[in-house]
Design a protein around this motif. Structure first.
Motif, PDB file in Angstrom:
ATOM      1  N   MET A   1      41.985   0.620   8.183  1.00 13.29           N
ATOM      2  CA  MET A   1      42.549   1.848   8.740  1.00 13.29           C
ATOM      3  C   MET A   1      44.072   1.836   8.678  1.00 13.29           C
ATOM      4  O   MET A   1      44.705   2.868   8.423  1.00 13.29           O
ATOM      5  N   ALA A   2      44.671   0.674   8.883  1.00 15.41           N
ATOM      6  CA  ALA A   2      46.127   0.566   8.806  1.00 15.41           C
ATOM      7  C   ALA A   2      46.612   0.808   7.380  1.00 15.41           C
ATOM      8  O   ALA A   2      47.618   1.479   7.165  1.00 15.41           O
ATOM      9  N   ALA A   3      45.859   0.271   6.413  1.00 14.15           N
ATOM     10  CA  ALA A   3      46.232   0.479   5.007  1.00 14.15           C
ATOM     11  C   ALA A   3      46.133   1.956   4.630  1.00 14.15           C
ATOM     12  O   ALA A   3      46.932   2.466   3.849  1.00 14.15           O
ATOM     13  N   ALA A   4      45.151   2.645   5.213  1.00 14.91           N
ATOM     14  CA  ALA A   4      44.972   4.066   4.924  1.00 14.91           C
ATOM     15  C   ALA A   4      45.887   4.944   5.784  1.00 14.91           C
ATOM     16  O   ALA A   4      46.032   6.132   5.521  1.00 14.91           O
ATOM     17  N   GLY A   5      46.493   4.338   6.809  1.00 14.96           N
ATOM     18  CA  GLY A   5      47.378   5.081   7.695  1.00 14.96           C
ATOM     19  C   GLY A   5      46.652   6.035   8.618  1.00 14.96           C
ATOM     20  O   GLY A   5      47.181   7.089   8.970  1.00 14.96           O
ATOM     21  N   SER A   6      45.438   5.679   9.020  1.00 17.49           N
ATOM     22  CA  SER A   6      44.636   6.591   9.842  1.00 17.49           C
ATOM     23  C   SER A   6      44.083   5.931  11.098  1.00 17.49           C
ATOM     24  O   SER A   6      42.922   6.098  11.436  1.00 17.49           O
ATOM     25  N   ILE A   7      44.907   5.182  11.807  1.00 20.49           N
ATOM     26  CA  ILE A   7      44.451   4.524  13.031  1.00 20.49           C
ATOM     27  C   ILE A   7      44.507   5.533  14.175  1.00 20.49           C
ATOM     28  O   ILE A   7      45.569   6.064  14.491  1.00 20.49           O
ATOM     29  N   SER A   8      43.356   5.782  14.799  1.00 14.98           N
ATOM     30  CA  SER A   8      43.319   6.713  15.929  1.00 14.98           C
ATOM     31  C   SER A   8      43.672   5.973  17.221  1.00 14.98           C
ATOM     32  O   SER A   8      43.536   4.753  17.313  1.00 14.98           O
TER      33      SER A   8
ATOM     34  N   VAL B   1      40.264   0.474  21.915  1.00 10.09           N
ATOM     35  CA  VAL B   1      39.090  -0.402  21.842  1.00 10.09           C
ATOM     36  C   VAL B   1      39.464  -1.743  21.204  1.00 10.09           C
ATOM     37  O   VAL B   1      39.102  -2.815  21.710  1.00 10.09           O
ATOM     38  N   TYR B   2      40.207  -1.691  20.120  1.00  4.19           N
ATOM     39  CA  TYR B   2      40.608  -2.913  19.415  1.00  4.19           C
ATOM     40  C   TYR B   2      41.451  -3.807  20.327  1.00  4.19           C
ATOM     41  O   TYR B   2      41.229  -5.016  20.390  1.00  4.19           O
ATOM     42  N   THR B   3      42.385  -3.227  21.045  1.00  2.00           N
ATOM     43  CA  THR B   3      43.242  -3.998  21.940  1.00  2.00           C
ATOM     44  C   THR B   3      42.432  -4.672  23.042  1.00  2.00           C
ATOM     45  O   THR B   3      42.653  -5.847  23.361  1.00  2.00           O
ATOM     46  N   VAL B   4      41.474  -3.957  23.609  1.00  3.18           N
ATOM     47  CA  VAL B   4      40.637  -4.527  24.668  1.00  3.18           C
ATOM     48  C   VAL B   4      39.802  -5.691  24.125  1.00  3.18           C
ATOM     49  O   VAL B   4      39.704  -6.749  24.755  1.00  3.18           O
ATOM     50  N   VAL B   5      39.207  -5.516  22.958  1.00  7.46           N
ATOM     51  CA  VAL B   5      38.367  -6.575  22.374  1.00  7.46           C
ATOM     52  C   VAL B   5      39.201  -7.808  22.046  1.00  7.46           C
ATOM     53  O   VAL B   5      38.806  -8.937  22.354  1.00  7.46           O
ATOM     54  N   ILE B   6      40.362  -7.614  21.444  1.00  9.21           N
ATOM     55  CA  ILE B   6      41.222  -8.754  21.095  1.00  9.21           C
ATOM     56  C   ILE B   6      41.700  -9.463  22.370  1.00  9.21           C
ATOM     57  O   ILE B   6      41.703 -10.692  22.438  1.00  9.21           O
ATOM     58  N   ALA B   7      42.088  -8.696  23.373  1.00 13.98           N
ATOM     59  CA  ALA B   7      42.526  -9.305  24.634  1.00 13.98           C
ATOM     60  C   ALA B   7      41.394 -10.098  25.272  1.00 13.98           C
ATOM     61  O   ALA B   7      41.609 -11.209  25.779  1.00 13.98           O
TER      62      ALA B   7
END
Length: 75
Positions: A34-41, A47-53
């Motif tokens: 998503m970062a490569a495509a420039g389309s991070i919502s 959600v990603y931050t919570v999972v990584i934390a």
């Protein structure tokens, strides 16, 4: 010496196969795409931050427990 290294590698590879690690690795791959495509919502970022934390928090807690157990068990 070599047997110890092999056992350590096998143990770490086994830990990567846990559900928690697989979810984290999958989300990281999706995040990279998503970062490569420039389309991070914003929702995905939350959600990603919570999972990584959660993942790194539990890893840190395991290390902390091991350190405290080593200090308390010795004396």
């Amino acid at each position: 010496m070599r047997t110890t290294v092999n056992k350590t590698i096998i143990k770490r590879l086994g830990n990567l196969l846990s559900v928690k690690a697989l979810v984290t690795l999958t989300l990281t791959a999706v995040f990279a795409c998503m970062a490569a495509a420039g389309s991070i919502s914003q929702d995905f970022m939350t959600v990603y931050t919570v999972v990584i934390a959660f993942y790194f928090g539990t890893q840190s807690q395991k290390v902390q427990d091991a350190v405290e157990g080593g200090n308390n068990g010795g004396g």
